[in-house]
Design an enzyme around this catalytic site. Structure first.
Site, PDB file in Angstrom:
ATOM      1  N   HIS A 138       0.818  -1.219   0.000  1.00 34.61           N
ATOM      2  CA  HIS A 138       0.000   0.000   0.000  1.00 34.61           C
ATOM      3  C   HIS A 138       0.855   1.274   0.000  1.00 34.61           C
ATOM      4  O   HIS A 138       1.927   1.329   0.585  1.00 34.61           O
ATOM      5  CB  HIS A 138      -0.949   0.004   1.203  1.00 34.61           C
ATOM      6  CG  HIS A 138      -0.251  -0.038   2.536  1.00 34.61           C
ATOM      7  ND1 HIS A 138       0.224   1.086   3.164  1.00 34.61           N
ATOM      8  CD2 HIS A 138       0.037  -1.076   3.352  1.00 34.61           C
ATOM      9  CE1 HIS A 138       0.766   0.754   4.317  1.00 34.61           C
ATOM     10  NE2 HIS A 138       0.678  -0.557   4.459  1.00 34.61           N
ATOM     11  N   ASP A 139       0.373   2.260  -0.749  1.00 31.79           N
ATOM     12  CA  ASP A 139       0.957   3.604  -0.815  1.00 31.79           C
ATOM     13  C   ASP A 139       2.322   3.645  -1.493  1.00 31.79           C
ATOM     14  O   ASP A 139       3.033   4.644  -1.397  1.00 31.79           O
ATOM     15  CB  ASP A 139       1.061   4.235   0.581  1.00 31.79           C
ATOM     16  CG  ASP A 139      -0.287   4.336   1.271  1.00 31.79           C
ATOM     17  OD1 ASP A 139      -1.109   5.164   0.858  1.00 31.79           O
ATOM     18  OD2 ASP A 139      -0.532   3.546   2.213  1.00 31.79           O
ATOM     19  N   GLY A 156       5.047  -1.202   2.437  1.00 35.97           N
ATOM     20  CA  GLY A 156       4.249  -0.002   2.200  1.00 35.97           C
ATOM     21  C   GLY A 156       5.102   1.248   2.055  1.00 35.97           C
ATOM     22  O   GLY A 156       6.196   1.358   2.607  1.00 35.97           O
TER      23      GLY A 156
END
Length: 292
Positions: A138-139, A156
């Site tokens: 994520h991100d 992440g």
């Protein structure tokens, strides 16, 4: 930050008449399927997904959540894009994934949507290659022409600049920054930021020199490469602390754009610190740099 080439300006839900959808595929109401898309058997496309023109999705692919797929992207069997982040703080917020034009996502690769704790979007740029079983957490932000080899793992919030190659089985710690045109050796464990044009290897990874092959392929002259090698030695193999070495390089070589890029990267915002050079005996120094 990545600027993608063909992010759709507006959503007009529906399947374009020219799209080819296998009868066993599931397309949720609300999805946008642009012209000349192809969706293979048993694939699942969620309601908030937008596929750009000419996207080709093979069988058994799952794309769900708020996802934008750019023109000409190809996704191989078993891949998943847009599923929730592996973050216990995530409570179902409408975060996103954006994939740039012509990127190839191979079998069983996974790309998770962003988190509220990050900037809310996971981004993969144009013309990237995400090989088998690679994971993008994520991100993360990948710029253009990035290659992740088989089984690469990105924690992440990882940031990867243009034309980076990450070798098979490498693991990148969350919040790490990888500078432009660097190379990460296979099976490396990268815990700190890698300078532009750098080459790193090992568990835990250390700089081994410059990505000389990449520099030659992208048209850097012999004189420019010689200058960058001198800069590398001054930054990582000279006396004094890092701040003093950076100031010296800025005085001696600061007029060269590639050197300016390296110095700006070192001075930039970092949560993980800088990946340092491995220790080598004096007779090994030139040979070590040539390995990039």
């Amino acid at each position: 930050m990545t600027v993608l080439e063909s992010s759709p300006a507006a959503r007009e839900p529906g399947i374009h008449p020219s799209a080819e959808v296998h009868p066993s595929a599931i397309i949720a109401p609300g999805a946008v399927i642009a012209a000349h898309c192809r969706i293979g058997p048993f694939s699942i496309i969620g309601a908030d997904v937008t596929l750009g023109q000419g996207v080709a999705i093979d069988g058994h692919v799952v794309i769900d959540g708020h996802v934008e797929i750019g023109e000409g992207v190809r996704i191989s069997p078993g891949a998943s894009v847009g599923l929730p982040p592996q973050d216990l703080k995530y409570k179902g917020e409408p975060t996103r994934v954006v994939v740039g034009a012509r990127t190839l996502i191979r079998e069983h690769a996974t790309i998770h949507r962003g988190s509220v704790g990050g900037h809310g979007v996971t981004t993969v740029g144009a013309d990237c290659l995400i090989m088998v079983n690679a994971h993008i957490g994520h991100d993360c932000t990948l710029d253009h022409h990035v290659i992740l080899a088989n089984n690469v793992m990105l924690g992440g919030h990882v940031q990867i600049a243009d034309t980076v190659f990450v070798g098979g089985g490498a693991a990148l710690h969350q919040f790490v920054r990888i500078g432009r045109q660097s190379v990460i050796g296979g099976m490396s464990g990268v815990e700190a930021d890698v300078i532009p044009f750098g080459a790193v290897l090992g568990n835990r990874a250390r700089l081994t020199g410059l990505n000389l092959i990449g520099l030659k392929r992208r048209g850097f002259s012999r004189a420019e490469i010689h200058q960058l090698r001198a800069v590398y030695r001054a930054l990582f193999r000279s006396a004094g602390n890092l701040q003093e070495r950076v100031q010296h390089v800025a005085r001696e070589h600061g007029d060269h754009p590639a050197v300016q890029e390296i110095l700006a990267f070192i001075r930039g915002d970092s949560k993980r610190g800088l990946c340092r050079a491995r220790r080598v005996a004096p007779l090994e120094e030139d040979e070590g740099e040539a390995q990039g």
